[in-house]
Scaffold this motif. Structure first.
Motif, PDB file in Angstrom:
ATOM      1  N   ALA A 149     -53.444 -64.322  38.741  1.00  0.00           N
ATOM      2  CA  ALA A 149     -52.477 -64.376  37.649  1.00  0.00           C
ATOM      3  C   ALA A 149     -53.179 -64.586  36.311  1.00  0.00           C
ATOM      4  N   GLN A 150     -54.216 -65.454  36.324  1.00  0.00           N
ATOM      5  CA  GLN A 150     -54.950 -65.709  35.076  1.00  0.00           C
ATOM      6  C   GLN A 150     -55.636 -64.449  34.560  1.00  0.00           C
ATOM      7  N   ILE A 151     -56.252 -63.722  35.507  1.00  0.00           N
ATOM      8  CA  ILE A 151     -56.987 -62.520  35.095  1.00  0.00           C
ATOM      9  C   ILE A 151     -56.023 -61.468  34.536  1.00  0.00           C
ATOM     10  N   LEU A 152     -54.866 -61.307  35.192  1.00  0.00           N
ATOM     11  CA  LEU A 152     -53.887 -60.335  34.695  1.00  0.00           C
ATOM     12  C   LEU A 152     -53.390 -60.729  33.310  1.00  0.00           C
ATOM     13  N   LYS A 153     -53.163 -62.031  33.135  1.00  0.00           N
ATOM     14  CA  LYS A 153     -52.719 -62.520  31.828  1.00  0.00           C
ATOM     15  C   LYS A 153     -53.788 -62.236  30.773  1.00  0.00           C
ATOM     16  N   LEU A 154     -55.032 -62.483  31.158  1.00  0.00           N
ATOM     17  CA  LEU A 154     -56.147 -62.236  30.239  1.00  0.00           C
ATOM     18  C   LEU A 154     -56.185 -60.758  29.856  1.00  0.00           C
ATOM     19  N   LEU A 155     -56.063 -59.877  30.841  1.00  0.00           N
ATOM     20  CA  LEU A 155     -56.101 -58.440  30.557  1.00  0.00           C
ATOM     21  C   LEU A 155     -54.986 -58.058  29.587  1.00  0.00           C
ATOM     22  N   LYS A 156     -53.778 -58.594  29.838  1.00  0.00           N
ATOM     23  CA  LYS A 156     -52.657 -58.278  28.954  1.00  0.00           C
ATOM     24  C   LYS A 156     -52.908 -58.751  27.525  1.00  0.00           C
ATOM     25  N   SER A 157     -53.445 -59.991  27.393  1.00  0.00           N
ATOM     26  CA  SER A 157     -53.618 -60.525  26.042  1.00  0.00           C
ATOM     27  C   SER A 157     -54.739 -59.770  25.318  1.00  0.00           C
ATOM     28  N   LEU A 158     -55.797 -59.390  26.058  1.00  0.00           N
ATOM     29  CA  LEU A 158     -56.874 -58.627  25.422  1.00  0.00           C
ATOM     30  C   LEU A 158     -56.351 -57.271  24.953  1.00  0.00           C
ATOM     31  N   GLN A 159     -55.474 -56.700  25.797  1.00  0.00           N
ATOM     32  CA  GLN A 159     -54.912 -55.409  25.459  1.00  0.00           C
ATOM     33  C   GLN A 159     -54.046 -55.520  24.201  1.00  0.00           C
ATOM     34  N   ALA A 160     -53.275 -56.600  24.112  1.00  0.00           N
ATOM     35  CA  ALA A 160     -52.450 -56.810  22.933  1.00  0.00           C
ATOM     36  C   ALA A 160     -53.323 -56.977  21.690  1.00  0.00           C
ATOM     37  N   GLU A 161     -54.498 -57.609  21.881  1.00  0.00           N
ATOM     38  CA  GLU A 161     -55.399 -57.850  20.757  1.00  0.00           C
ATOM     39  C   GLU A 161     -56.004 -56.563  20.205  1.00  0.00           C
ATOM     40  N   ASN A 162     -56.569 -55.741  21.117  1.00  0.00           N
ATOM     41  CA  ASN A 162     -57.285 -54.586  20.573  1.00  0.00           C
ATOM     42  C   ASN A 162     -56.658 -53.234  20.914  1.00  0.00           C
ATOM     43  N   GLY A 163     -55.459 -53.275  21.488  1.00  0.00           N
ATOM     44  CA  GLY A 163     -54.697 -52.050  21.648  1.00  0.00           C
ATOM     45  C   GLY A 163     -55.308 -50.981  22.528  1.00  0.00           C
ATOM     46  N   MET A 164     -56.085 -51.406  23.531  1.00  0.00           N
ATOM     47  CA  MET A 164     -56.682 -50.388  24.399  1.00  0.00           C
ATOM     48  C   MET A 164     -55.698 -49.970  25.492  1.00  0.00           C
ATOM     49  N   GLY A 165     -55.891 -48.770  25.988  1.00  0.00           N
ATOM     50  CA  GLY A 165     -55.116 -48.319  27.139  1.00  0.00           C
ATOM     51  C   GLY A 165     -55.711 -48.923  28.401  1.00  0.00           C
ATOM     52  N   LEU A 166     -54.862 -49.146  29.403  1.00  0.00           N
ATOM     53  CA  LEU A 166     -55.358 -49.758  30.638  1.00  0.00           C
ATOM     54  C   LEU A 166     -54.890 -48.924  31.822  1.00  0.00           C
ATOM     55  N   LEU A 167     -55.850 -48.472  32.602  1.00  0.00           N
ATOM     56  CA  LEU A 167     -55.509 -47.782  33.849  1.00  0.00           C
ATOM     57  C   LEU A 167     -55.775 -48.767  34.968  1.00  0.00           C
ATOM     58  N   LEU A 168     -54.693 -49.231  35.582  1.00  0.00           N
ATOM     59  CA  LEU A 168     -54.795 -50.295  36.568  1.00  0.00           C
ATOM     60  C   LEU A 168     -54.628 -49.698  37.952  1.00  0.00           C
ATOM     61  N   ILE A 169     -55.678 -49.770  38.735  1.00  0.00           N
ATOM     62  CA  ILE A 169     -55.599 -49.222  40.086  1.00  0.00           C
ATOM     63  C   ILE A 169     -55.325 -50.357  41.046  1.00  0.00           C
ATOM     64  N   THR A 170     -54.287 -50.219  41.830  1.00  0.00           N
ATOM     65  CA  THR A 170     -53.929 -51.326  42.711  1.00  0.00           C
ATOM     66  C   THR A 170     -53.078 -50.838  43.872  1.00  0.00           C
ATOM     67  N   HIS A 171     -53.032 -51.642  44.911  1.00  0.00           N
ATOM     68  CA  HIS A 171     -52.065 -51.353  45.967  1.00  0.00           C
ATOM     69  C   HIS A 171     -51.023 -52.462  46.010  1.00  0.00           C
ATOM     70  N   ASP A 172     -51.113 -53.352  45.039  1.00  0.00           N
ATOM     71  CA  ASP A 172     -50.259 -54.533  45.029  1.00  0.00           C
ATOM     72  C   ASP A 172     -49.084 -54.295  44.082  1.00  0.00           C
ATOM     73  N   LEU A 173     -47.893 -54.096  44.654  1.00  0.00           N
ATOM     74  CA  LEU A 173     -46.738 -53.789  43.811  1.00  0.00           C
ATOM     75  C   LEU A 173     -46.347 -54.966  42.930  1.00  0.00           C
TER      76      LEU A 173
END
Lengths: 353, 278
Positions: free
Chosen positions: A191-215
């Protein structure tokens, strides 16, 4: 808005001795700047191969046979070696499932970040170290001045994944590909890592391609999702729509198999009958036809592959049944009840929330 | 990492013994001429003085009246020099062949490995003798010849390490950062492949010193340089009357070869993760 990344008709095939494995077969999707697209599917559905194809990191006997990968308008498949190397790590970066094996074991974390920066930027070693410490601080690693000189195996799992993210962010990429970034982590760290990814994305506006099998991860993190099955995208749309009104029977089945909260104790867990076809011997028609509860009555399913067509705004499906009923009655035979017995609209909606 | 490694190495009994012996030989090679100045070829005393017979020549003299101690000191320098430099040559050639073959595989690997096998099929020592005989015998040609005959095992070792390491995930990760082949080989794979190469290099030095002594014994050494092999070669006819002429340089060779072998074994224990638990 112009697409940050647009993949069109991508085919990555593996020419093995046993035959041609069509790992990625006519995959198309797009990512907007600042958007998170989740690529969902089970093991072997072609998610990771798609991701590696973007950076052209497909090893023999694999080959990208056809398609276009437009990144900010340039076709990455047409670049020469030097051209694609200047994209990798600079404009498009990647993080991996197991951060320990993704770090060089004999170099300090800092040295690896410094090297990543200096690969693409003309900047002195001292300045690069300074930047590495900033990055480590940005991803929430305590006492970065000390950690920068640490070897990867000295960090904890969550710390390592943070360091991996810092490494990927070294050159402030426009697109970050995260290949199952939380699979190897425990739930709280996840959960922490996902939160971190979201906040970093909000900061620098990068696109994120998230590969997962976890719905669950998809529901928490992604704006849109593309569901892959046997090398093809079978359904793509906004996460909210996809989770509440899945069109493709495979998507519906996936959702049913995770929304088990409403089941009485001891009840058999919902599953999709059958197995994924071998990539070497793909059926002529729809790859899901054999497992699909609707295919039996429809001749077309076994003879032709369905086209990937829009069914609504920003919602595309590869199924002959479009537009199907919003809640397809999967597993009806398992419970002996009529349509809609198991597929829990409300449960799916809860996952989204 | 490195201070920790050194500490562990010093705790290892064979490595420590090897290092002490090596330090002794190095002292002799570097500081020896302070006590035993002069040219080892100068005839300075009565021929065939036994060690201890005359304080001016503490280790005696040979058949020509040359001071044994001066000769041994000069030999230490030659042995160390040739051992280290020829091993450096063999390491560079071996790492280059092994790295390129293991990294690129395919026809490059096939070609490089056929060349390696060609060198492996010819007996090492015979090839070294032929090489030195073709060129003029000198320290440089001996070093070169020994280096050229001893690289194949290093090449095979480095190749196998590269074949394993190139598949590791951090190599793929380094590629995603935009690294080219050269950088991948030099900064990512090679540092990880180095530990076993260091071990084999230490053992290689021991073999190189023996080969040099053998070449000099056969009269294929540098005619202007007094090496241990030369002293043994010159003393072989008096081996019954004055065994010390062959014996002293022989003991010196045993000591230095032992030093490097022990060091190599100790390095193997410390650097090889599979043996850590023993």
């Amino acid at each position: 808005m112009a697409d940050l990344l647009a993949i069109q008709g991508l085919r990555t095939w593996f020419h093995t001795r046993a035959g041609v494995a069509r790992a990625v077969n006519d995959v198309s999707f797009a990512i907007q700047p600042g958007e998170t697209l989740a690529l969902v599917g089970e093991s072997g559905s072609g998610k990771s191969v798609t991701a590696y194809s973007i950076l052209r990191l497909i090893n023999e006997p694999g080959r990208i046979e056809a398609g276009k990968i437009l990144f900010n308008g340039t076709d990455l498949l047409k670049l020469d070696d030097k051209g694609i190397r200047s994209i990798r790590g600079d404009r498009v970066a990647m993080i991996f499932q197991e951060p320990l094996s993704a770090f060089n074991p004999v170099q300090t974390v800092g040295a690896q970040i410094v090297e990543a920066i200096r690969l693409h930027r003309r900047i002195g070693r001292r300045a690069a170290y300074h930047r590495a410490m900033e990055l480590l601080e940005q991803v929430g690693i305590p006492s970065p001045a000390k950690r920068v000189h640490e070897f990867p195996h000295r960090l904890s799992g969550g710390m390592r994944q943070r360091a991996m993210i810092a490494l990927a962010l070294a050159c402030e990429p426009d697109l970050l590909i995260a290949d199952e970034p939380t699979t190897a982590l425990d739930v709280t760290t996840q959960a922490q890592i996902l939160k971190l990814l979201k906040s970093l994305q909000a900061e620098n506006g990068m696109g994120l391609l998230l590969i997962t099998h976890d719905l669950g991860v998809v529901a928490e993190t992604a704006d849109r999702a593309a569901v892959m099955y046997a090398g093809r995208v079978v359904e793509e749309g906004l996460v909210a729509t996809l989770f509440t009104r899945p069109f493709h029977p495979y998507t519906a089945g996936l959702l049913a198999s995770v929304s088990i909260d409403d089941l009485p104790p001891g009840a058999r867990l919902p599953e999709i009958p059958g197995t994924v076809p071998s990539l070497l011997v793909m059926p002529r028609g729809c790859a899901f036809a054999e497992r699909c509860p609707y295919a039996a009555g429809t001749d077309g399913c076994l003879d032709h592959a369905p086209a990937f067509l829009p069914v609504a705004d920003d919602h595309r499906v590869a199924c002959f049944r479009t537009p199907p009923t919003p809640r397809p009655p999967l597993h009806a035979e398992a419970t002996g009840e009529a349509a809609g017995a198991l597929l829990p609209l409300d449960a799916a909606a809860r996952v989204v929330a | 990492m490195y201070p920790a490694l050194l500490k562990e190495l010093l705790r290892n009994r064979s490595a420590l013994t090897g290092l002490i012996l090596l330090a002794l030989v190095m002292c002799a090679a570097t500081l020896g001429h302070v006590w035993f100045p002069g040219d080892p070829w100068d005839m300075v005393g009565t021929p065939m003085l036994w060690p201890g017979e005359d304080p001016a020549n503490p280790l005696g003299t040979d058949i020509m009246g040359r001071d044994m101690a001066t000769g041994l000191v000069s030999g230490a320098k030659v042995s160390l020099l040739i051992g280290l430099v020829s091993t450096l040559i063999s390491a560079v050639v071996g790492i280059t062949f092994g790295a390129l073959g293991g990294f690129y595989r395919g026809w490059i690997d096939a070609f490089l490995m056929r060349v390696t096998e060609l060198f492996q099929t010819v007996p090492q020592f015979v090839l070294a003798v032929v090489l030195v005989a073709i060129f003029k015998p000198s320290v440089a040609t001996a070093t070169f010849a020994i280096g050229i005959v001893s690289w194949p095992p290093t090449a095979r070792l480095v190749r196998s390490e590269f074949l394993l390491l190139r598949e590791r995930e951090f190599i793929q990760a380094a590629r995603t950062l935009g690294m080219g082949d050269g950088r991948l080989i030099l900064t990512q794979i090679l540092p990880n492949a180095l530990p076993p190469v260091i071990v084999i290099a230490a053992l290689n030095i021991a073999t190189a010193i023996q080969t040099e002594a053998a070449l000099s014994f056969l009269g294929l050494g540098d005619p202007n340089v007094m090496s241990w092999g030369t002293i043994i070669g010159n003393g072989r006819e008096q081996v019954v009357d004055a065994w010390y002429i062959c014996g002293l340089p022989g003991i010196a060779i045993v000591i230095i070869v032992l030093a490097f072998s022990l060091l190599g074994e100790g390095l193997n224990d410390t650097l090889n993760p599979h043996l850590k638990e023993r």
